[in-house]
Design an enzyme around this catalytic site. Sequence first.
Site, PDB file in Angstrom:
ATOM      1  N   HIS A 131       0.828  -1.198   0.000  1.00  0.00           N
ATOM      2  CA  HIS A 131       0.000   0.000   0.000  1.00  0.00           C
ATOM      3  C   HIS A 131       0.870   1.258   0.000  1.00  0.00           C
ATOM      4  O   HIS A 131       0.617   2.199  -0.757  1.00  0.00           O
ATOM      5  CB  HIS A 131      -0.907  -0.018   1.232  1.00  0.00           C
ATOM      6  N   GLU A 132       1.901   1.260   0.836  1.00  0.00           N
ATOM      7  CA  GLU A 132       2.775   2.429   0.904  1.00  0.00           C
ATOM      8  C   GLU A 132       3.514   2.655  -0.410  1.00  0.00           C
ATOM      9  O   GLU A 132       3.632   3.789  -0.893  1.00  0.00           O
ATOM     10  CB  GLU A 132       3.766   2.279   2.060  1.00  0.00           C
ATOM     11  N   HIS A 135       1.397   4.340  -2.972  1.00  0.00           N
ATOM     12  CA  HIS A 135       1.316   5.799  -2.898  1.00  0.00           C
ATOM     13  C   HIS A 135       2.448   6.454  -3.688  1.00  0.00           C
ATOM     14  O   HIS A 135       2.253   7.499  -4.321  1.00  0.00           O
ATOM     15  CB  HIS A 135       1.390   6.258  -1.438  1.00  0.00           C
ATOM     16  N   GLU A 190      -6.270   6.539  -1.263  1.00  0.00           N
ATOM     17  CA  GLU A 190      -6.160   5.360  -0.397  1.00  0.00           C
ATOM     18  C   GLU A 190      -6.634   4.102  -1.115  1.00  0.00           C
ATOM     19  O   GLU A 190      -5.999   3.039  -1.024  1.00  0.00           O
ATOM     20  CB  GLU A 190      -6.962   5.572   0.886  1.00  0.00           C
TER      21      GLU A 190
END
Length: 252
Positions: A131-132, A135, A190
């Site tokens: 997920h990071e 981004h 997100e």
Amino acid sequence: MKRTKTKVLAAVAVGALTVSSLGACAYNETLGRNQLLIVDDASLIQQADVAWAEALRTQPISRDAALNQRVRRIGDRIVQAAGLTNRSWDYAVFVSDSPNAFVLPSGKIGVTTGLLALVRNDDQLAAVLGHEVGHVVGRHAAERYSSTALTSVGLQIAQGASGDYGQAVGSIGGLAAQYGVLLPYSRRDELEADRLGVDYLAAAGFRPTEAVALWRLMAAQRQAAAPEFASTHPSDATRIAELERYIASRGW
């Protein structure tokens, strides 16, 4: 990453950024959409690196070799799956009971000891790190800064950040409060990072379904959450439903 997940923390420290040509629109092929990007990438990365160095100097860091090696091992697999080995990545484990994680656009990822205590397997940690990295691929930090700058909100919005987002940043010492602007990611950001993260953890050989299990854990450990309409982050229920839908669509 932060209230939304262990990302649960998304803190971006970007001070004194140089704005290039106003209204620069770029197509992000990975996201399949245009992005308004007016920030100078070199300045963004430089300020992120300054914030990272200061965090390592001033905040409690775990010296547990096993914990640090685990984060680096899994993180490197995710980075390779995302095709981002052309930049220097660094990882740190911050000592905090709050289960959080964050990424800086220069390729620096921090996770807390609380997060590592929460996840039940490497697949769930891979979901967080994926997920990071999502981004970064999505250039969400630059996009958020650009949109904030153009709407003339800037630091006032950052200083007005409240709720669990501010608490999450506080758990690692308030990087943004020291070095610039705190820019929470949007709900769209997100959910995009969730989808990209699942792609990367699957490509790295981890189980995509554990991303859903992770968010169920996060929802269970949260005592209270702001209603979705009042938050910059999607609710746990929305995030879980979207992940389940996307994973099913990919046949995982």
